[in-house]
Design an enzyme around this catalytic site. Structure first.
Site, mmCIF file in Angstrom:
data_model
loop_
_atom_site.group_PDB
_atom_site.id
_atom_site.type_symbol
_atom_site.label_atom_id
_atom_site.label_comp_id
_atom_site.label_asym_id
_atom_site.label_seq_id
_atom_site.Cartn_x
_atom_site.Cartn_y
_atom_site.Cartn_z
ATOM 1 N N HIS A 1 -0.178 41.423 37.356
ATOM 2 C CA HIS A 1 0.412 42.502 38.141
ATOM 3 C C HIS A 1 0.457 42.153 39.618
ATOM 4 O O HIS A 1 -0.491 42.465 40.339
ATOM 5 C CB HIS A 1 -0.424 43.774 38.016
ATOM 6 C CG HIS A 1 -0.518 44.316 36.640
ATOM 7 N ND1 HIS A 1 0.444 45.127 36.088
ATOM 8 C CD2 HIS A 1 -1.471 44.176 35.700
ATOM 9 C CE1 HIS A 1 0.086 45.460 34.868
ATOM 10 N NE2 HIS A 1 -1.068 44.898 34.607
ATOM 11 N N ARG B 1 -2.065 39.197 22.913
ATOM 12 C CA ARG B 1 -2.461 40.339 23.758
ATOM 13 C C ARG B 1 -3.952 40.279 24.079
ATOM 14 O O ARG B 1 -4.730 39.709 23.331
ATOM 15 C CB ARG B 1 -2.155 41.657 23.036
ATOM 16 C CG ARG B 1 -0.683 41.855 22.743
ATOM 17 C CD ARG B 1 -0.437 43.002 21.774
ATOM 18 N NE ARG B 1 -0.900 44.262 22.315
ATOM 19 C CZ ARG B 1 -1.629 45.152 21.629
ATOM 20 N NH1 ARG B 1 -1.985 44.897 20.385
ATOM 21 N NH2 ARG B 1 -1.999 46.274 22.183
ATOM 22 N N ILE C 1 -5.223 42.508 34.062
ATOM 23 C CA ILE C 1 -5.864 43.679 33.457
ATOM 24 C C ILE C 1 -5.579 43.647 31.961
ATOM 25 O O ILE C 1 -4.439 43.894 31.547
ATOM 26 C CB ILE C 1 -5.319 44.988 34.075
ATOM 27 C CG1 ILE C 1 -5.428 44.932 35.613
ATOM 28 C CG2 ILE C 1 -6.054 46.193 33.504
ATOM 29 C CD1 ILE C 1 -4.697 46.054 36.332
ATOM 30 N N ARG C 2 -6.591 43.313 31.169
ATOM 31 C CA ARG C 2 -6.391 43.111 29.722
ATOM 32 C C ARG C 2 -5.084 42.343 29.496
ATOM 33 O O ARG C 2 -4.212 42.742 28.724
ATOM 34 C CB ARG C 2 -6.373 44.455 28.977
ATOM 35 C CG ARG C 2 -7.720 45.167 29.008
ATOM 36 C CD ARG C 2 -7.714 46.458 28.208
ATOM 37 N NE ARG C 2 -6.672 47.353 28.657
ATOM 38 C CZ ARG C 2 -5.674 47.812 27.913
ATOM 39 N NH1 ARG C 2 -5.589 47.466 26.643
ATOM 40 N NH2 ARG C 2 -4.779 48.613 28.418
ATOM 41 N N GLU D 1 2.331 43.769 41.572
ATOM 42 C CA GLU D 1 2.570 45.090 42.179
ATOM 43 C C GLU D 1 1.271 45.848 42.459
ATOM 44 O O GLU D 1 1.242 46.719 43.322
ATOM 45 C CB GLU D 1 3.511 45.927 41.302
ATOM 46 C CG GLU D 1 2.948 46.473 39.998
ATOM 47 C CD GLU D 1 2.855 45.460 38.872
ATOM 48 O OE1 GLU D 1 3.178 44.264 39.094
ATOM 49 O OE2 GLU D 1 2.443 45.846 37.764
ATOM 50 N N GLY E 1 0.982 48.489 31.221
ATOM 51 C CA GLY E 1 0.495 49.725 30.605
ATOM 52 C C GLY E 1 -0.080 49.352 29.259
ATOM 53 O O GLY E 1 -0.888 48.440 29.167
ATOM 54 N N GLU E 2 0.370 50.009 28.234
ATOM 55 C CA GLU E 2 -0.059 49.686 26.870
ATOM 56 C C GLU E 2 1.217 49.446 26.059
ATOM 57 O O GLU E 2 1.992 50.374 25.815
ATOM 58 C CB GLU E 2 -0.904 50.834 26.308
ATOM 59 C CG GLU E 2 -1.276 50.678 24.846
ATOM 60 C CD GLU E 2 -1.892 49.320 24.527
ATOM 61 O OE1 GLU E 2 -2.809 48.879 25.233
ATOM 62 O OE2 GLU E 2 -1.421 48.696 23.552
ATOM 63 N N SER E 3 1.411 48.177 25.666
ATOM 64 C CA SER E 3 2.695 47.794 25.082
ATOM 65 C C SER E 3 3.004 48.553 23.795
ATOM 66 O O SER E 3 4.170 48.877 23.524
ATOM 67 C CB SER E 3 2.739 46.286 24.836
ATOM 68 O OG SER E 3 1.652 45.890 24.018
ATOM 69 N N CYS F 1 2.940 42.201 32.491
ATOM 70 C CA CYS F 1 1.839 42.498 31.563
ATOM 71 C C CYS F 1 2.336 43.132 30.247
ATOM 72 O O CYS F 1 2.943 42.432 29.445
ATOM 73 C CB CYS F 1 0.783 43.336 32.255
ATOM 74 S SG CYS F 1 -0.828 43.159 31.481
HETATM 75 N N1 GLN Z 1 -3.288 44.898 26.853
HETATM 76 C C1 GLN Z 1 -2.155 45.718 27.167
HETATM 77 C C2 GLN Z 1 -1.171 45.756 26.003
HETATM 78 O O1 GLN Z 1 -1.389 45.191 24.987
HETATM 79 C C3 GLN Z 1 -1.441 45.243 28.395
HETATM 80 C C4 GLN Z 1 -2.285 45.500 29.618
HETATM 81 C C5 GLN Z 1 -1.517 45.706 30.876
HETATM 82 O O2 GLN Z 1 -0.306 45.962 30.876
HETATM 83 N N2 GLN Z 1 -2.202 45.680 32.000
HETATM 84 O O3 GLN Z 1 -0.153 46.392 26.142
#
Ligand code: GLN
Length: 204
Positions: free
Chosen positions: A186, A115, A145-146, A188, A54-56, A86
């Site tokens: 990921h 990150r 993903i990022r 999943e 997600g977004e940490s 992630c």
């Molecule tokens: N770039 C996101 C972060 O800094 C992580 C991306 C992800 O969980 N797919 O949280």
């Protein structure tokens, strides 16, 4: 102790933000009981915890706002097994090279993380990554993903996955220390259940 094959383990998924449902689906498919974790009492009686992507920085902010960050850290200190993907890996790290302003982490793993380290389109979003799972190395279908990468691995932290990267021949994208396993990518997202299966098998 409970056994996943009996359906007796209960695995929590930190459900504050991010890819919660994919993990719940894989865990249920493997016969584990599941529970969304948002507040401290959701941690009670868990056999393991998944921290999703997600977004940490958002996960961190919400975990502190809901008062679940400190109890979570304490539960892991007492031995609660963790599987993180992630943003989950970022959240488990001791040190971030490029945190968001005021971003905090749980410090469960003695690693340094960068990150958004795979921004370049030369790095394909989906690939097969060899991951050390138990006694084997399995080709895991992975989505990046990022994604973060691990730039420092502390003593006792085992590297379980690397990939080629523009900055170096191979970079670390999967680590394990004791009961905590963390991946930059990921499995999943691709309904790839083998990492979860091995992690569950290690719990029982
Ligand atoms: N770039 C996101 C972060 O800094 C992580 C991306 C992800 O969980 N797919 O949280």
């Amino acid at each position: 102790m409970a056994h996943p094959e009996d359906g007796n383990v209960t695995i929590g998924v930190l459900a504050l933000q991010g890819g919660v449902e994919e993990h719940l689906r894989i865990l249920a498919g493997l016969g584990a009981g599941t529970r969304r974790v948002r507040v401290p009492r959701d941690l009670e009686g868990l056999d393991g915890l998944v921290i999703p992507g997600g977004e940490s920085s958002v996960i961190d902010k919400l975990a502190r706002a809901f008062g679940v960050a400190d109890p979570l850290r304490a539960a892991v200190d007492r031995g609660l097994p963790v599987l993180a993907t992630c943003a989950g890996l970022i959240y488990c790290a001791r040190e971030l090279e490029n945190p968001s302003p005021s971003q905090q982490t749980l410090g469960l793993l003695d690693i340094t993380v960068r990150r958004n380290a795979f921004g370049n389109q030369r790095f394909s979003a989906e690939r097969t990554v060899p991951v050390v799972v138990g006694d084997e190395t399995l080709p895991i279908e992975a989505s990046f993903i990022r994604a973060p990468l691990v730039t420092r691995v502390g003593e006792g932290v085992e590297v379980i996955a690397t990939v080629p990267h523009e900055d170096a021949a191979e970079v670390v994208v999967g680590v394990r220390h004791g009961a905590v396993t963390a991946l930059s990518f990921h499995p999943e997202e691709n309904d790839e259940a083998r990492v979860h299966a091995a992690w569950l098998a290690g719990i029982s």
